[in-house]
Structure formats: structure tokens, C-alpha cells
Scaffold this motif. Structure first.
Motif, PDB file in Angstrom:
ATOM      1  N   SER A  53       0.519  -1.451  -0.023  1.00  0.00           N
ATOM      2  CA  SER A  53      -0.219  -0.244  -0.041  1.00  0.00           C
ATOM      3  C   SER A  53       0.636   1.449  -0.202  1.00  0.00           C
ATOM      4  O   SER A  53       0.313   2.091  -0.233  1.00  0.00           O
ATOM      5  N   ALA A  54       2.518   1.394  -0.357  1.00  0.00           N
ATOM      6  CA  ALA A  54       2.770   2.388  -0.117  1.00  0.00           C
ATOM      7  C   ALA A  54       2.492   3.377  -0.763  1.00  0.00           C
ATOM      8  O   ALA A  54       2.688   3.037  -2.500  1.00  0.00           O
ATOM      9  N   LEU A  55       2.694   4.346  -1.252  1.00  0.00           N
ATOM     10  CA  LEU A  55       2.561   5.674  -1.761  1.00  0.00           C
ATOM     11  C   LEU A  55       3.526   6.664  -1.165  1.00  0.00           C
ATOM     12  O   LEU A  55       3.524   7.430  -0.486  1.00  0.00           O
ATOM     13  N   ASN A  56       4.474   6.506  -1.952  1.00  0.00           N
ATOM     14  CA  ASN A  56       6.003   7.792  -2.196  1.00  0.00           C
ATOM     15  C   ASN A  56       6.638   7.765  -2.490  1.00  0.00           C
ATOM     16  O   ASN A  56       6.143   7.428  -4.458  1.00  0.00           O
ATOM     17  N   PHE A  57       7.741   9.145  -3.038  1.00  0.00           N
ATOM     18  CA  PHE A  57       8.033   9.487  -4.580  1.00  0.00           C
ATOM     19  C   PHE A  57       8.958   8.474  -4.956  1.00  0.00           C
ATOM     20  O   PHE A  57       8.214   8.391  -6.694  1.00  0.00           O
ATOM     21  N   ASP A  58       9.433   7.785  -5.060  1.00  0.00           N
ATOM     22  CA  ASP A  58       9.451   6.578  -5.995  1.00  0.00           C
ATOM     23  C   ASP A  58       8.725   5.640  -6.433  1.00  0.00           C
ATOM     24  O   ASP A  58       8.578   5.260  -7.225  1.00  0.00           O
ATOM     25  N   VAL A  59       7.516   5.553  -5.749  1.00  0.00           N
ATOM     26  CA  VAL A  59       6.297   4.369  -6.489  1.00  0.00           C
ATOM     27  C   VAL A  59       5.567   5.097  -6.955  1.00  0.00           C
ATOM     28  O   VAL A  59       5.235   4.814  -8.504  1.00  0.00           O
ATOM     29  N   LEU A  60       5.438   6.113  -6.807  1.00  0.00           N
ATOM     30  CA  LEU A  60       4.535   7.407  -7.960  1.00  0.00           C
ATOM     31  C   LEU A  60       5.593   7.341  -9.128  1.00  0.00           C
ATOM     32  O   LEU A  60       5.307   7.396 -10.704  1.00  0.00           O
ATOM     33  N   GLY A  61       6.582   8.103  -9.109  1.00  0.00           N
ATOM     34  CA  GLY A  61       7.491   7.167 -10.089  1.00  0.00           C
ATOM     35  C   GLY A  61       7.771   6.740 -11.085  1.00  0.00           C
ATOM     36  O   GLY A  61       8.112   6.157 -11.999  1.00  0.00           O
ATOM     37  N   GLU A  62       7.112   5.544 -10.790  1.00  0.00           N
ATOM     38  CA  GLU A  62       7.038   4.294 -10.993  1.00  0.00           C
ATOM     39  C   GLU A  62       5.616   3.830 -12.466  1.00  0.00           C
ATOM     40  O   GLU A  62       5.292   3.168 -12.764  1.00  0.00           O
ATOM     41  N   MET A  63       5.097   5.105 -11.901  1.00  0.00           N
ATOM     42  CA  MET A  63       3.354   5.013 -12.692  1.00  0.00           C
ATOM     43  C   MET A  63       3.887   5.746 -13.896  1.00  0.00           C
ATOM     44  O   MET A  63       2.945   6.616 -14.152  1.00  0.00           O
ATOM     45  N   GLU A  64       3.932   4.893 -15.001  1.00  0.00           N
ATOM     46  CA  GLU A  64       4.325   5.840 -16.344  1.00  0.00           C
ATOM     47  C   GLU A  64       2.942   6.044 -17.125  1.00  0.00           C
ATOM     48  O   GLU A  64       2.524   6.430 -17.220  1.00  0.00           O
ATOM     49  N   THR A  65       1.582   5.175 -16.608  1.00  0.00           N
ATOM     50  CA  THR A  65       0.609   4.300 -17.680  1.00  0.00           C
ATOM     51  C   THR A  65      -0.223   5.866 -16.814  1.00  0.00           C
ATOM     52  O   THR A  65      -1.157   6.480 -18.153  1.00  0.00           O
ATOM     53  N   LEU A  66       0.178   6.098 -15.476  1.00  0.00           N
ATOM     54  CA  LEU A  66      -0.907   7.138 -15.169  1.00  0.00           C
ATOM     55  C   LEU A  66      -0.676   8.291 -15.371  1.00  0.00           C
ATOM     56  O   LEU A  66      -1.380   9.294 -15.888  1.00  0.00           O
ATOM     57  N   HIS A  67       0.904   8.494 -15.458  1.00  0.00           N
ATOM     58  CA  HIS A  67       1.409   9.949 -15.829  1.00  0.00           C
ATOM     59  C   HIS A  67       1.002  10.470 -17.466  1.00  0.00           C
ATOM     60  O   HIS A  67       1.310  11.546 -17.536  1.00  0.00           O
ATOM     61  N   LEU A  68       1.110   9.323 -18.302  1.00  0.00           N
ATOM     62  CA  LEU A  68       0.232   9.317 -19.735  1.00  0.00           C
ATOM     63  C   LEU A  68      -0.969   9.601 -19.807  1.00  0.00           C
ATOM     64  O   LEU A  68      -0.998  10.933 -20.477  1.00  0.00           O
ATOM     65  N   ASN A  69      -1.505   8.811 -18.869  1.00  0.00           N
ATOM     66  CA  ASN A  69      -3.190  10.101 -18.696  1.00  0.00           C
ATOM     67  C   ASN A  69      -3.612  11.417 -18.561  1.00  0.00           C
ATOM     68  O   ASN A  69      -4.049  12.058 -18.604  1.00  0.00           O
ATOM     69  N   ILE A  70      -2.483  11.100 -17.745  1.00  0.00           N
ATOM     70  CA  ILE A  70      -2.702  13.225 -17.033  1.00  0.00           C
ATOM     71  C   ILE A  70      -1.455  13.746 -18.145  1.00  0.00           C
ATOM     72  O   ILE A  70      -2.236  15.132 -18.312  1.00  0.00           O
ATOM     73  N   GLN A  71      -0.882  13.308 -18.671  1.00  0.00           N
ATOM     74  CA  GLN A  71      -0.015  14.285 -20.156  1.00  0.00           C
ATOM     75  C   GLN A  71      -0.960  13.757 -21.264  1.00  0.00           C
ATOM     76  O   GLN A  71      -0.719  15.348 -21.955  1.00  0.00           O
ATOM     77  N   GLU A  72      -1.702  13.321 -21.868  1.00  0.00           N
ATOM     78  CA  GLU A  72      -2.654  13.769 -22.350  1.00  0.00           C
ATOM     79  C   GLU A  72      -3.814  14.384 -22.356  1.00  0.00           C
ATOM     80  O   GLU A  72      -4.343  15.182 -23.054  1.00  0.00           O
ATOM     81  N   ALA A  73      -4.450  14.683 -20.891  1.00  0.00           N
ATOM     82  CA  ALA A  73      -5.653  14.925 -20.484  1.00  0.00           C
ATOM     83  C   ALA A  73      -4.928  17.091 -20.969  1.00  0.00           C
ATOM     84  O   ALA A  73      -6.103  17.361 -21.171  1.00  0.00           O
TER      85      ALA A  73
END
Length: 501
Positions: A341-361
Motif C-alpha cells: 500500500s506504500a505511496l511515496n516519491f519512488d512508487v509514484l515515479g513508477e506509474m508511467e501509465t497514470l503519468h501518460l494519462n495526465i499528460q494527455e489530459a
């Protein structure tokens, strides 16, 4: 001609001084009208004129809305055209072919001050657009240092804590407007990470009310007449003074204490000028102004982009199991399996799909419809049609990330939400420099974009792990009547569920 002039001169003796003045006035107006028509039809080496009726046509086109103006101007004249507005010239540069100098030029070549100094009453004296370039550079350095990687990593737990607390108050299911929800949530996270613990825990409601009045005083008319004595401007000025008094007490207490907080306020309290102002600390009013500036730059951007990401991502569910929404959910499942359940800086950095979704928005819905500069040194542009135009000193330049991102010559099927367009081999954003301007570009690219991505990813990670979503309305239309382009009202249904790894 000489004889006719003598005849007219002789005849002038039969008119009264008032009649002569009136005739000369009419003649002057007619001369100006003819000159304006000729300059519109024969602009020479300058961009073509898009005005219509001389003197009032440009103002009427702006009154009809910048988006419609750009649609008509681009369709008729292409990448570069000028709209005269009263005694000023607004030159539009649309698309990556004519954009490079706009974004790469120095402030000595293209200046922000002349077009953005309407912000001075909101931010306050002595900061950002009310200081010389050297001082402003130092102040932007304070922003940059407050948003370095090691600082950002310490903000993430605060993002997550605020999101988890906020969504714990949602029911098992319900219907919400994401724009309203994110406006509240991002205000809380901004108060925690930017304005300080004292504001978040003790003074949030009072500060939020003052910030609302400050924000409400930023009207379209404020761009041209920031000191007009309207009721909105009066409340704006009172709110700015009230915020100054509140932050002065907080800053004084911070500086008297040996305890250090993990927020941007602390960074500003400790900062010192290096090359200007004798190396002194920032004054209390300077800190207040910089906090307001960073809040205005970040809060609206993050809340609106969070909403657009949700509307576009959830609407994609209808495409089936390979939709951007399902891909983002699957990514969260994989992250949960790997990290718990960890959500930290490094874990967020692995979320490429979510990042691309935000980038496209952000591609489809950049927050600012227009970014502007004032021309201090002439330059030339060459359009996608191969035409070269000279841009003169004194023009106000306007570029539109929103409009440029919707050009099919830049992005394929631009109205379709398709985050994969940024991945190899497509990489449509890299076809030409400045094709993608979600957070601006060049010298004045948003220095808080990493902060914003982490904030939005934190929020949506919490949401995707705890809820399923369904659109009840189509993706809303952009609200072009706002200063920052958010979505019009739309309903989305949430249902609480715990995502399993």
C-alpha cells in the motif's frame, strides 16, 4: 492639385473656426480610416491583418471569444496574423513552426512584464512582475529550490494524507462534479505543502475566504484595467491586505522558532537573495506575495488537470479492457503487488501509465488559453506554408497551447484521448520542438510541473485504489469564459471498492 488646394484655402475664409475644426477632425478621421484599411490590405512584411471593420473589428473579435477568433484567423490566414485592438497590435503565433522564438527568447527580446503586470495588485508590490528582471530571476530561484527533488519527496506523504482523509468522507456510492471536488481537495493540499501547517490547521477557512476574494478579483477586465474601482477589485485589495497581516504573524513566529517545517513557506522564510538586495532575507510581504503567486500558478492548474484527467480517463472505459482507464487500474494493481500500500516519491515515479494519462489530459486541456509576450526586439517567423513575416517592436504576441494541440498537422486525431501517442514509435510530441506545451515550454516553462504531476498522481492513485467510476454525462466542454480553462459541470458516479493486488 496646387490650384485645387489654393481654392480650398481661399474658401476656408468663409467658415467659422468651429466649422473649420470640425472639418479638419472629419478629414483626420477619414485619413486614419483610409490608412488603416490600406495597412490591413497591404501589411508589407508584417503578418496579415485580421480585423474586419477598422478600429472596432479587432475588439469585436476578442469580445466574441479568443477561441472563435483563432479558429477564423487560422482558417483564413494561417499560422501568423495580427489583430489590431484600439492602438495596440496583438499578433497570434499558432503551432510549432512559428513558436520557437516565442518560447526561447530572453526577456530582453520578448518581455512578460508589460503583458502580465496586471497581476501586481493580486500578488503585491515587490514581487514577480513588479521587480526588475534580476530580482525576478532570484525570486524564481527561490521557487526552484523549494521544488527540488529532495523537497518534493517530502511533500508526497502530505499529498497522500490529505487525499485519504478527504475521500474517507465520501459515501459508499454517490454522484459528484470532479471540478468542485478537486478544487476543495487541492486547496487543502496546497495549504499543507505551500502555505504551511499553521494555515492548514488553524487558519484554513479564514485564508480560503480571503483567497477566494483575491481570486474573484481577477476578471477579464482586470487584464486591461487592473485598478478600475470595481467592487471586485476593492474586495481583492482588502483580501490581499488581510493575507499580508495573517502571514506576517506566521512568518514572525516561524523565524523566532528553532523548529523547521517541511513546506514551501519554510523555504521562503530561510531564503536569501544572492546577487541583489544586498543578500538580505525576504520581507514578510515579499514572502506573502510569492506564496500567493505560487498558489495561483499551481492550485488552479492541479485541480483543473485532475478533473480533466478523470473525465477523459473514465470516459474511455467504453472502449473496453484496453482503455486508458483500465490500463491505469491495472497499473495500480501491479504497483500494489510489488510495493503493497506504500505511496511515496519512488512508487509514484513508477506509474508511467497514470503519468501518460495526465499528460494527455494536459494536451487536450491546457489550463491557459493564451500565453503572451511583449516584443522588445524585432524578429521574423516562417510559417508552415513557407511564408516569412517580420514581427515589429511593440506588438503583443499571443500563443495558444490549447489551439495548437488541436491541430491535426501536429497531433493525429487530436480530439481523441489517446495517451499512447507519447510512446515510441509514435512520440508525436517530439515531431517538432514545442509541439507539446502542457506546462508551457522554453525559458518560462512551469517550474512547478513536477510538483503538479506528483500531486495529481497521488490523488488519482488513492482514488483508483478505493473507487470505481462511471461517467453519467459526456466529457464536459471547456469553459472558455474563465481565466483558467476548466470543464463545465458534469456528473460522475463513484462506487467504493478496495483494489486487490
Amino acid at each position: 492639385m496646387a490650384q485645387e488646394l489654393l481654392t480650398l484655402t481661399g474658401a476656408a475664409g468663409s467658415f467659422s473656426p468651429f466649422q473649420l475644426a470640425a472639418m479638419l477632425g472629419v478629414f483626420a478621421l477619414l485619413s486614419m480610416f483610409v490608412a488603416r484599411v490600406l495597412s490591413s490590405k497591404f501589411p508589407g512584411s508584417k503578418p496579415p491583418i485580421f480585423e474586419g471593420t477598422p478600429f472596432v473589428g479587432g475588439l469585436m473579435k476578442f469580445a466574441g471569444g479568443p477561441w472563435r477568433l483563432m479558429e477564423e484567423g487560422y482558417a483564413k490566414l494561417g499560422d501568423a496574423f495580427t489583430v489590431p485592438v484600439a492602438h495596440k497590435r496583438v499578433t497570434f503565433l499558432i503551432g510549432p513552426d512559428v513558436a520557437p522564438h516565442f518560447f526561447k527568447a530572453t526577456d530582453e527580446e520578448l518581455s512578460q512584464t508589460e503583458v502580465y503586470n496586471f497581476n501586481v495588485p493580486t500578488f503585491g508590490k515587490g514581487v514577480v512582475y513588479d521587480v526588475d528582471q534580476k530580482t525576478r530571476t532570484e525570486q524564481f530561484r527561490f521557487f526552484t529550490e523549494a521544488l527540488k527533488k529532495d523537497r518534493l519527496a517530502k511533500y508526497v506523504p502530505q499529498f497522500v494524507a490529505e487525499a485519504e482523509s478527504y475521500f474517507s468522507r465520501w459515501d459508499e456510492s454517490g454522484v459528484v462534479d470532479l471540478k468542485e471536488e478537486f478544487a476543495r481537495l487541492v486547496a487543502l493540499t496546497a495549504a499543507r505543502t505551500l502555505l504551511g501547517r499553521e494555515i492548514r490547521e488553524q487558519l484554513f477557512d479564514e485564508v480560503a475566504d480571503l483567497l477566494h476574494d483575491l481570486d474573484d478579483g481577477m476578471r477579464p477586465i482586470s487584464v486591461f484595467f487592473p485598478y478600475l474601482p470595481t467592487s471586485y477589485h476593492k474586495k481583492r485589495d482588502q483580501a490581499r491586505a488581510g493575507l499580508g497581516r495573517i502571514f506576517a504573524k506566521v512568518i514572525q513566529a516561524r523565524r523566532a522558532s528553532s523548529k523547521k517545517e517541511e513546506d514551501v513557506l519554510q523555504q521562503f522564510c530561510d531564503a536569501r537573495y544572492q546577487n541583489v538586495c544586498g543578500g538580505r532575507q525576504l520581507t514578510e510581504d515579499e514572502i506573502t506575495g510569492l506564496l500567493i503567486a505560487v498558489l495561483f500558478a499551481g492550485q488552479h492548474t492541479s485541480s483543473i488537470t485532475s478533473a480533466w484527467t478523470g473525465y477523459e480517463m473514465v470516459s474511455s472505459k467504453t472502449r473496453g479492457p484496453k482503455s486508458p482507464y483500465h490500463a491505469a487500474v491495472a497499473e495500480q494493481q501491479a504497483i500494489l503487488k510489488k510495493h503493497g500500500s506504500a505511496l511515496n516519491f519512488d512508487v509514484l515515479g513508477e506509474m508511467e501509465t497514470l503519468h501518460l494519462n495526465i499528460q494527455e489530459a494536459l494536451r487536450m486541456h491546457p489550463p491557459l488559453l493564451l500565453v503572451m509576450r511583449y516584443v522588445k526586439q524585432p524578429f521574423s517567423v516562417t510559417t508552415s506554408q513557407g511564408k516569412t513575416y517580420n514581427i515589429p517592436v511593440g506588438d503583443i504576441l499571443a500563443a495558444s497551447p490549447n489551439f495548437a494541440h488541436m491541430l491535426p498537422t501536429v497531433f493525429k486525431d487530436p480530439a481523441v484521448y489517446e495517451p499512447a501517442r507519447f510512446l515510441p514509435p509514435r512520440e508525436e510530441d517530439k515531431a517538432k520542438p514545442f509541439s507539446y506545451l502542457g506546462f508551457g515550454g522554453g525559458r518560462h516553462a512551469c517550474i512547478g510541473q513536477n510538483f503538479a504531476y506528483l500531486q495529481i498522481k497521488s490523488i488519482w492513485s488513492v482514488m483508483l485504489r478505493n473507487f470505481d467510476f462511471e461517467m453519467l454525462d459526456p466529457v464536459p466542454a471547456p469553459d472558455y469564459d474563465s481565466m483558467v480553462i476548466g470543464p463545465k459541470p458534469a456528473r460522475i458516479r463513484y462506487t467504493r471498492r478496495k483494489l486487490a493486488a
